[in-house]
Design an enzyme around this catalytic site. Structure first.
Site, mmCIF file in Angstrom:
data_model
loop_
_atom_site.group_PDB
_atom_site.id
_atom_site.type_symbol
_atom_site.label_atom_id
_atom_site.label_comp_id
_atom_site.label_asym_id
_atom_site.label_seq_id
_atom_site.Cartn_x
_atom_site.Cartn_y
_atom_site.Cartn_z
ATOM 1 N N ASP A 1 0.957 -1.320 -0.205
ATOM 2 C CA ASP A 1 0.065 0.022 -0.010
ATOM 3 C C ASP A 1 0.808 1.437 0.135
ATOM 4 O O ASP A 1 2.131 1.065 0.167
ATOM 5 C CB ASP A 1 -0.952 0.025 1.217
ATOM 6 C CG ASP A 1 -2.018 -0.992 1.091
ATOM 7 O OD1 ASP A 1 -2.353 -1.266 -0.158
ATOM 8 O OD2 ASP A 1 -2.734 -1.216 2.028
ATOM 9 N N ASP B 1 -4.907 -3.075 4.742
ATOM 10 C CA ASP B 1 -5.346 -2.585 6.039
ATOM 11 C C ASP B 1 -6.876 -2.755 5.960
ATOM 12 O O ASP B 1 -7.493 -2.385 7.073
ATOM 13 C CB ASP B 1 -5.052 -0.931 6.230
ATOM 14 C CG ASP B 1 -5.246 -0.235 4.919
ATOM 15 O OD1 ASP B 1 -5.837 -0.564 3.975
ATOM 16 O OD2 ASP B 1 -4.959 0.976 5.002
ATOM 17 N N ASP C 1 -9.208 -6.172 1.763
ATOM 18 C CA ASP C 1 -7.828 -6.537 1.441
ATOM 19 C C ASP C 1 -7.627 -7.938 2.068
ATOM 20 O O ASP C 1 -6.744 -8.726 1.760
ATOM 21 C CB ASP C 1 -6.757 -5.677 2.206
ATOM 22 C CG ASP C 1 -6.738 -4.145 1.580
ATOM 23 O OD1 ASP C 1 -7.165 -4.399 0.358
ATOM 24 O OD2 ASP C 1 -6.585 -3.399 2.314
#
Length: 1146
Positions: free
Chosen positions: A446, A769, A773
């Site tokens: 990310d 997060d 996901d």
């Protein structure tokens, strides 16, 4: 809305609702529950009054908060499920003694002990004193076996403690926001009591049963309890029940806790489970304890297996096939290192068993030919003892051949690494993730918070059609425009997001950002405009909201509807700039006048405002509003017709600086052969800018930067199905995937893992997060969840939790993972040399001199003490930066490299030459009595003691050589940093001196003189010199042997359907024969099981919810049951918003 609420609870009154009433209440569902509450309690407020709590202030604790909480715990119970009691030490000892080779040794020792008391004929080779001491060997073997059992049981016991400690660590970090005495506070889920008011948000794993007080677009996944895979919409009027163990997929709200612990729905199910297990402990239960999690597949295959289990007595053939399937499954689903170790264990087991049987047969046949054929002797009772000794030697060879210390080395190395990794901000949930991370070739990361600081600040703004390159002052904005901007930010955000004073007073100190960082940046803009957001929030409490469209990664926006004082409603909306601008038809000018906002104007704004901001690495958000006149009938459920025709207020550019430590960390990854890819929901220009600053995108490189839509278009065929061949054209050069959904991330991860483009096969790590996901985290070889910004669902799906959300911590995990892999390689290099030499010496001695120069008790000492100590010494080496200067091994590289083979073969040759020289020429060289004439039951001699002592000393010094497995010459490098190694080397030397000088009959040794000790030391130190000679030989001369090579091609087939077995495929039959052979070799089974234990132990305690200490861990659904099309959250895309929720921090 809640004007008739009781703000203060009467703590002086007793809690009037009994436990059973609350349990029955939570057994109702949907409209039945809503009707029951209305009938019995009038409404939810009435229920709260009965529970002596307030919907707005929570438990007030007027007569003492602690006393009130204790009173509620006493009446309604504590919010935890009692864990399964650990196995006692005696139980662990009993399990250890089930090993086949130990049983054989015990039987042989008792036979030897019994024969020692039988009268034996005296002969020239057996004096009476020696005959009287024959019982010592049997007792010594029994003592050695006892030590083995104690060590094994102690290892299992300590591992159990470590696993439970890890579980408690994870559970202690799980917190939720509750309102007590009017203040929202974070508490551990185990501290929740009945009557608490919990604030819930998307991604939460509900810790207790409760009734909704207020909700905003709340949707829950109840598949873990009800089996319904669809998201269930919750509301006070239609379905107010919230059940523990379920996941919040969308929205936010508040609930009053009505049942905790064993009284919750999850707890009642667990109680039934305990009752069933308590009445009849099943084989399946024991299997769970041994192997870990028993997963229930979504397709219902477990029903077939259960049916098979129930009919085992009626169908033994089916039982055999099920057992074969179980054995096959042991070989699959393993980590990279596990697969290689299992393969190696099988190879060593085959060789060891063959040599052991061969040694025993040679000894027996040679004895029979010599005794009965040549010497023409008749049968004597003493001959039975000879056969027992031969059997003991054979079993001992098998014990030595199988690397007994390997499981211990694996466990110690992993447990040690897990403990140390916690200091490097890596909370490891699954032990095998340590070594898997060392093999990682790809990291899909990310952006927000991982590569960037996640301390966001508004640095540019486009307000009222005017572009401000810096944040304007309040007097630069017209009053109405300022009001709309400030009220829109303050109201349309999570009330848990707020700015707190800096921890230290002083110039340059920044306010602390609590909650969603993007929203905190907008609140910082309000503060820079000299306005108070809290004043506006006090005017608009959550209870006054008409409707809220919470953020998710489908909307990429959030909208809030509030009533206007003069009638009508106002909707504030914020989100990804492109998304919001498409819904805008008008825009405010500098005079707060609405101007038409055509498609051409929108494109101009994107080109002249948004793209320049994004090119500078700024995240762009748009803010807009819409007014609904009084009297207009609005269906708030129809979002598409509500959130449209907006009026644009402003576009802001938010800076999220790259963490200063990230670019060097990414450079380290690239040097280590790891490709870093950024997967983000941000604008493609922003993503490209940040990737360039981080070093993910390098100049003059042909790397790809794609948006999610383009990515999907290129990897799917005309039927919309993902094609691996198309994906293989994209992912090797793809470095940045922007505007991506969680589905895109899952597709990318799965495609890279399944790809066969590279010979070594890719090992993928993923960071995430959000709730959605979870599929990507579960699919990845190693899933990293964010400890600060991550949701409970993401953490449940992960293997490692980053407690600081920092990419640098991932690099440290790589270093620790490679250190684990190297630690196992070091031990194997040392262990296999010991085993190879001992087995060859025993076998050669049996063939040539009808005896093993190394006695059974001596080999047990070498195998148990030396190997166990060596595993501890070599498994506790600290990682060095040099670990990041080589390429990852990948899935298919052999566990034993050519350099290791060269070292093993070289040292085996040296040690065999030394031992055989002493064996055959020792009596003349050292002027000592020849010990070869004594036979297996002969008295201890200096000759054989010299062989034993030299053998042990060569292993001690070779242990120093084993510290390096990549051909390094300076083997003493860094030895001072490992005190455990030094203590073990010195301790082993001291114990060896005691054994040799005072072991006498027990260890078949005789004291040596100083000269003889010096010769032994010289041969031992010679191992260090010989190692330097070995390194001069070219490695490419070594054969390319696949010892412990990974890869799916070498795994045993998984028989998933019964008809597959019945087809009679020859390869399956061959593998079945191997499995049956393995089943007969219980020793090897034990080896595989223990190697597998470090994964299954943690999975059993962390993933299996029935062993969890708190309810919230018990009924979490399997991650592979999540519908990845239901996108719920992606903080990279736009601000993540929920009401009254505080980010969980570790």
């Amino acid at each position: 809305m809640y004007s008739n609420m009781t703000d203060e609870s009467d703590d002086g009154l007793a809690l009037t609702i009994p436990v059973e009433e609350l349990r029955q209440l939570m057994e109702l569902r949907k409209q039945d529950l809503a009707n029951h509450i209305k009938t019995k309690y009038t409404d939810v407020i009435g229920l709260c009054q009965k529970l002596r709590t307030s919907p707005t202030h929570g438990i007030s604790g007027t007569h003492g908060m602690t006393a009130d909480l204790q009173r509620r715990e006493q009446k309604y119970g504590r919010n935890e499920i009692p864990p399964k009691p650990p196995k006692s030490f005696l139980r662990l000892m009993w399990e250890a003694v089930q090993d086949a080779t130990l049983i054989m040794l015990i039987i042989a020792a008792f036979i030897s002990l019994g024969l020692s008391f039988l009268p034996a004929q005296e002969s020239a080779s057996h004096d009476p004193g020696e005959t009287d001491a024959q019982w010592i060997e049997g007792v010594a073997i029994l003592i050695a076996v006892l030590v083995v059992i104690l060590v094994t049981a102690f290892n299992d016991w300590s591992k159990e403690r470590q696993f439970r400690g890890l579980q408690n660590k994870i559970e202690s970090e799980h917190k939720i926001t509750v309102i007590r005495a009017g203040d929202p506070i974070l508490v551990k889920v185990t501290e929740i009591v009945v009557g608490d008011i919990c604030m819930i948000r998307y991604g939460d794993l509900l810790p207790a049963d409760g009734i909704i007080i207020q909700s905003n677009d709340l949707k829950v996944d109840e598949s873990s309890l009800t089996g319904e895979s669809d998201a269930i919409k919750k509301s006070v009027e239609r379905d107010p029940a919230l059940l523990s163990g379920t996941h919040v997929l969308e929205g936010s709200g508040k609930m009053v806790v009505t049942a905790v612990g064993m009284n919750s729905q999850t707890g009642q199910i667990f109680a039934l489970l305990i009752d069933v297990k308590g009445q009849k402990p099943t084989e399946a239960e024991d299997g769970v304890a041994e192997r870990g999690v028993v997963k229930v597949p979504a397709d219902g295959n477990n029903i077939d297996d259960s049916g098979a289990a129930n009919s085992r007595t009626a169908n033994p053939e089916r039982e055999a096939m099920l057992q074969e399937r179980e054995e096959s499954s042991m070989m699959e689903g393993k980590s990279v290192l596990q697969g290689k170790l299992t393969k190696l264990a099988i190879q060593i087991g085959y060789a060891g068993c063959s040599i052991a049987v061969l040694t025993t047969l040679v000894l027996i046949i040679r004895f029979c030919i010599t005794t009965y054929g040549i010497d023409k002797k008749s049968w004597e009772t003493g001959h039975l003892r000879e056969f027992v000794d031969f059997f003991i030697i054979g079993v001992t060879v098998l014990v030595v051949a199988v690397p007994e210390g390997l499981p211990l080395a694996v466990t110690i190395s992993l447990a040690y690494s897990v403990k140390k990794m916690l200091h490097d901000n890596n909370l490891v949930r699954h032990l095998d993730a340590c070594e898997t991370m060392g093999n990682a070739t790809v990291i899909c990361s990310d952006k927000t918070g991982t590569l960037t600081t996640n301390r966001m600040t508004v640095v540019q703004a486009y307000i009222g059609t005017k572009n401000f390159m810096t944040v304007p002052s309040y007097d630069e904005l017209q009053e109405d425009l300022l009001h709309l901007l400030v009220e829109g930010i303050s109201v349309n955000s999570s009330y848990a997001s707020r700015l707190l004073p800096p921890e230290r007073e002083g110039p340059g100190e920044l306010a602390r950002q609590v909650g969603n960082k993007t929203e905190c940046a907008l609140l910082g803009l309000v503060a820079e405009l000299s306005q108070e957001y809290q004043t506006i929030r006090d005017r608009w409490p959550v209870e006054k909201y008409v409707h809220v469209y919470t953020f998710n990664s489908t909307r990429k926006s959030m909208s809030t509807v509030i009533p206007l004082d003069g009638g009508g409603y106002r909707l504030y909306s914020k989100g990804a700039s492109e998304i919001i601008l498409k819904k805008c038809t008008r825009i405010l000018d500098t005079g707060s006048k609405l101007q038409p906002f055509s498609v051409a104007e929108r494109e101009k704004t994107i080109n002249e405002v948004i793209e320049p901001m994004a090119s500078n690495g700024l995240r762009t958000l748009a803010l807009a509003y819409r007014d609904f006149p009084a009297g207009e009938d609005v269906d708030w459920e129809q979002e598409a017709s509500v959130v449209t025709n907006l009026n644009c207020i402003a576009i802001v550019g938010i800076e999220d600086p790259v963490r200063p430590e990230v670019p060097p960390a990414i450079t380290q990854c690239q040097k280590a052969g790891i490709t870093v890819r950024m997967v983000t929901g941000d604008n493609v220009n922003t993503a490209r800018s940040i990737a360039t600053k981080c070093g993910i995108l390098l100049p003059n490189e042909n790397f790809l930067v794609m948006e999610g839509k383009e990515f999907n278009r290129k990897i799917r065929d005309r039927f919309g199905k993902v094609q691996q061949r198309l994906l293989d054209k994209i992912w090797p050069n793809l470095r940045v995937l922007a505007r991506s959904s969680p589905t895109d991330k899952h597709t990318l991860v799965k495609g890279i893992i399944d790809s066969k483009l590279t010979s070594h096969r890719e090992v993928v790590a993923v960071t995430g997060d959000g709730t959605n996901d979870a599929p990507a985290l579960k699919k990845a070889d190693v899933g990293f969840a964010m400890g600060i910004a991550g949701t409970d669902v993401a953490k449940e799906a992960s293997d490692i939790i980053l407690t600081d959300d920092n990419f640098r911590s991932i690099v440290k995990a790589v270093m620790w993972g490679r250190n684990v892999y190297d630690s196992i390689s070091k031990f194997l290099q040392f262990q296999l040399t010991v085993n190879l030499v001992a087995v060859i010496v025993a076998f050669t001695g049996a063939c040539i001199i009808n005896d093993s120069p190394l006695r059974a008790i001596q080999m047990l000492w070498v195998n148990l003490i030396m190997d166990s100590f060596a595993s501890l010494a070599l498994a506790t080496e600290l990682p060095t930066p040099a670990l990041l200067c080589r390429k990852p091994y990948g899935r298919t590289k052999a566990l034993i490299s050519k350099v290791m083979i060269k070292s093993i073969v070289g040292h085996t040759i040296y040690q065999l030459i030394v031992i055989f020289v002493i064996l055959f020429a020792g009596p003349s060289l050292f002027n000592i009595e020849d010990g070869k004439s004594g036979g297996p039951t002969g008295a201890p001699t200096v000759h054989f003691t010299l062989i034993f002592n030299t053998f042990v000393l060569m292993q001690i010094f070779n242990e120093i050589n084993a510290r390096k497995v990549h051909g390094e010459r300076f083997v003493f490098s860094g030895i001072h940093t490992n005190p455990v190694f030094l203590v073990i080397i010195i301790g082993t030397l001291v114990v060896q001196v005691l054994l040799v000088q005072f072991g006498d009959v027990i260890f078949s040794t005789k004291g040596l003189t100083l000269d003889e000790w010096l010769w032994c030391l010289l041969f031992g130190i010679g191992s260090l010199v010989w190692h330097q000679v070995i390194l001069t030989f070219p490695t490419h001369w070594m054969p390319n042997l696949a010892y412990g090579r990974g890869g799916t091609a070498e795994q045993l087939p998984s028989v998933t359907e019964m008809d597959d077995v019945d087809r009679g495929d020859s390869r399956v039959e061959l593998k079945r024969a191997q499995i049956l052979w393995m089943r007969g070799l219980t020793r090897l089974q034990q080896q595989i099981r223990v190697v597998h234990a470090f994964q299954s132990g943690v999975n059993h305690r962390i993933e299996r919810k029935s062993l969890s200490n708190s309810v919230h861990e018990f009924m979490a659904p399997p991650m592979d049951e999540y519908d990845i099309e239901h996108t719920k959250k992606d903080e990279d895309s736009a601000p993540t918003v929920s009401f009254h929720s505080v980010e969980t921090t570790l």
